[in-house]
Motif scaffolding. Structure first.
Motif, PDB file in Angstrom:
ATOM      1  N   UNK A   1      10.529  -7.368  -0.118  1.00  0.00           N
ATOM      2  CA  UNK A   1       9.088  -8.241  -0.906  1.00  0.00           C
ATOM      3  C   UNK A   1       9.067  -6.410  -1.868  1.00  0.00           C
ATOM      4  N   UNK A   2       7.957  -6.964  -2.452  1.00  0.00           N
ATOM      5  CA  UNK A   2       6.852  -5.594  -3.380  1.00  0.00           C
ATOM      6  C   UNK A   2       6.025  -5.934  -3.096  1.00  0.00           C
ATOM      7  N   UNK A   3       4.537  -5.626  -2.305  1.00  0.00           N
ATOM      8  CA  UNK A   3       3.182  -5.461  -2.174  1.00  0.00           C
ATOM      9  C   UNK A   3       2.511  -5.357  -3.774  1.00  0.00           C
ATOM     10  N   UNK A   4       2.121  -6.057  -3.845  1.00  0.00           N
ATOM     11  CA  UNK A   4       1.122  -6.519  -5.137  1.00  0.00           C
ATOM     12  C   UNK A   4      -0.517  -6.047  -4.899  1.00  0.00           C
ATOM     13  N   UNK A   5      -1.030  -6.606  -3.517  1.00  0.00           N
ATOM     14  CA  UNK A   5      -2.648  -6.104  -3.377  1.00  0.00           C
ATOM     15  C   UNK A   5      -2.390  -5.578  -2.255  1.00  0.00           C
ATOM     16  N   UNK A   6      -3.411  -5.308  -1.844  1.00  0.00           N
ATOM     17  CA  UNK A   6      -3.793  -5.110  -0.216  1.00  0.00           C
ATOM     18  C   UNK A   6      -5.223  -5.982   0.441  1.00  0.00           C
ATOM     19  N   UNK A   7      -5.196  -6.654   1.687  1.00  0.00           N
ATOM     20  CA  UNK A   7      -6.633  -6.969   1.858  1.00  0.00           C
ATOM     21  C   UNK A   7      -6.966  -8.276   0.922  1.00  0.00           C
TER      22      UNK A   7
ATOM     23  N   UNK B   1      -9.961  -6.540  -1.271  1.00  0.00           N
ATOM     24  CA  UNK B   1      -8.765  -6.493  -1.993  1.00  0.00           C
ATOM     25  C   UNK B   1      -8.314  -5.359  -2.429  1.00  0.00           C
ATOM     26  N   UNK B   2      -7.927  -4.861  -2.465  1.00  0.00           N
ATOM     27  CA  UNK B   2      -7.320  -4.058  -3.244  1.00  0.00           C
ATOM     28  C   UNK B   2      -5.901  -3.940  -4.747  1.00  0.00           C
ATOM     29  N   UNK B   3      -6.030  -3.737  -5.358  1.00  0.00           N
ATOM     30  CA  UNK B   3      -4.580  -4.224  -6.143  1.00  0.00           C
ATOM     31  C   UNK B   3      -4.502  -3.007  -6.903  1.00  0.00           C
TER      32      UNK B   3
ATOM     33  N   UNK C   1      -2.231 -10.715   0.401  1.00  0.00           N
ATOM     34  CA  UNK C   1      -2.933 -11.846   1.350  1.00  0.00           C
ATOM     35  C   UNK C   1      -3.602 -13.192  -0.148  1.00  0.00           C
ATOM     36  N   UNK C   2      -3.762 -12.511  -1.365  1.00  0.00           N
ATOM     37  CA  UNK C   2      -3.636 -14.096  -2.155  1.00  0.00           C
ATOM     38  C   UNK C   2      -3.922 -13.315  -3.842  1.00  0.00           C
TER      39      UNK C   2
END
Length: 485
Positions: free
Chosen positions: A190-196, A213-215, A241-242
């Protein structure tokens, strides 16, 4: 312990991240070494993850930090360090955590040196933290979703102060890059591209516990994926999350479709997956990118939640039933072989029989490959928790069972459409139930079980899908066909 802590506390601690955390990892590694000498054995750690792929990725980062500090992974809750990475999307997730904590009471009494920690979404709820501080006072460390990168620092504070450490942030800070990660699979990640999340669906606690949201910067994402590929990763899952709203808060906005095209160009990468997609933000440009990028898997998770436009408005989903169905038509027109999956909530406050029938109608018309169905779970702090007309439990369960039956019927018909076809399967593991078999996934995310050995794990194998079993296939590897490394 105290003597050693005094010896190593003289190290200058940087103020910037991640250098500050690496300094605490070094301190903890010394403390770990001393405890190993005293115990005459290695120290072990156990992480149990509740919840979504985002939590699973967080746990890989937490495990990476623990290994950097000298811990060895264990699957036992009798480990020296036990960490529960919690979820709070539904009440049963909370209850599971309390159940596990109840089981730790006797273990901790027998081993007072054991350290117990809690993190994740549930810890962002003040009521949960207060309950743990009052009823589970043996817990040593509590932290939330915004500061998981501080694990080493929090563990050092607990080890030297010998007191419960609670460090839960109300809001997110900067995104900290370049910390250790211990992946579950060497060939996919998995690779996080954004949070929130900024959506504030009326039933959902996520924006309150994960923040706004924080990208991540696209160059940081691309660099991470390139590094993963150099380590042997051939499939990545872009996480948010989106994901469809990726890039909106960047200094130089980049759309998710643009990011997808950039990732598709990375040499050596074979497969790209992503989740979760909010229907309101799924653009025609993204559909075109999915169609044109050959590495993007033919699977899309598109939560509908309800088929009733009336309820969708109350849920604050910002699309109607008709808009959702039109979107599905555009997706399938562009990508005919796409596998569609979804989330559906039953028993949302005020749901009538007519509303529920609208949901059944969507299931029949879309014909999902599979669906995750949930009974509505009241989450304090969300608008839906205070709504009138809460659906009686008996009514909700009856509708849930009827929905599940319809999903199983339609998905069972859909899932058989590839019988006899040859598809590429990324082999993930040995089959747990059948000796001499392995298990993997197609591009459309179907599970396939077929004869194979450990050599195949992590490779993409052409497999003939011999027999559909509803939600999975039995297959046979094709002979004399190229295996992708």
């Amino acid at each position: 312990m105290n003597q050693l802590s005094e010896t190593i506390s003289s190290e200058q601690i940087p103020s910037g991240e991640p250098e500050r955390q690496y300094a605490f990892m070094r301190k903890m590694r010394e403390l770990t070494r001393q405890r190993e000498e005293a115990f005459g054995r290695p120290l072990t750690c156990r992480i149990q993850t509740f919840g979504c792929q985002m939590n699973a990725r967080d746990s890989e980062k937490l495990l990476g930090i623990l290994k950097e500090m000298g811990y060895h992974e264990s699957d036992s809750e009798k480990a020296d360090f036990v960490l529960y990475n919690t979820c709070t999307v539904r009440d049963n997730a909370d209850q599971k955590v309390y159940g596990h904590l109840g089981q730790l009471v006797s273990i901790k009494k027998k081993n007072p040196d054991m350290v117990v920690a809690l993190c994740g979404c549930m810890m962002q709820e003040a009521s949960a933290v207060e309950k743990i501080k009052k009823s589970y006072r043996f817990v040593d460390i509590i932290f939330g979703t915004h500061n998981i990168y501080k694990l080493a620092e929090l563990m050092y504070r607990q080890a030297t102060q010998k007191a419960m450490v609670v460090d839960v942030w109300d809001a997110a800070g900067d995104i900290v890059e370049e910390l250790p990660v211990e992946r579950k699979y060497p060939f996919k990640s998995g690779v996080n591209i954004m949070f929130g999340c900024n959506n504030f669906c009326s039933y959902c606690i996520v924006p309150y516990v994960r923040g706004r949201e924080r990208s991540r910067k696209p160059e940081d994402i691309i660099a991470e994926i390139r590094e993963l590929v150099s380590q042997g990763v051939i499939e990545i899952m872009l996480l948010g999350q989106n994901v469809n709203s990726y890039g909106k808060n960047l200094e130089k906005p980049v759309s998710f479709a643009e990011l997808l095209r950039q990732v598709n160009e990375i040499e050596g990468l074979k497969r790209i997956r992503f989740m979760t997609s909010h229907p309101k933000d799924l653009s025609d440009d993204l559909i075109a990118a999915m169609r044109d990028c050959d590495k993007v898997c033919r699977h899309l998770h598109l939560p509908v939640q309800s088929g009733s436009s009336r309820l969708l408005k109350i849920m604050n989903r910002r699309y109607t039933k008709e808009q959702y169905l039109a979107l599905v038509e555009r997706i399938r027109a562009a990508i005919p072989d796409i596998a569609l999956t979804t989330d559906i909530i039953v028993g949302f406050p005020g749901e009538t029989e007519e509303d529920f029938e609208e949901t059944l109608d969507v299931v029949r018309r879309v014909r999902y490959d599979s669906a995750f169905t949930f009974l509505y779970s009241k989450r304090q702090g969300t608008p839906a928790a205070d709504m009138q007309d809460q659906v009686p439990e008996e009514t909700a369960k009856d509708r849930f069972n009827r929905l599940l039956k319809e999903v199983q019927r339609t998905a069972g018909e859909v899932c058989g459409r590839y019988g006899g076809a040859v598809q590429d399967v990324l082999v993930e593991c040995r089959n747990d139930h059948r000796q001499g078999y392995v298990t993997g996934r197609t591009s459309g995310n179907y599970l396939v079980h077929f004869p194979g050995d450990d050599f195949m794990i992590g490779k993409i194998i052409p497999v003939r899908l011999v027999e559909s079993k509803g939600f999975y296939y039995m297959g046979m590897p094709e002979k004399n066909m190229e295996v992708q490394q």
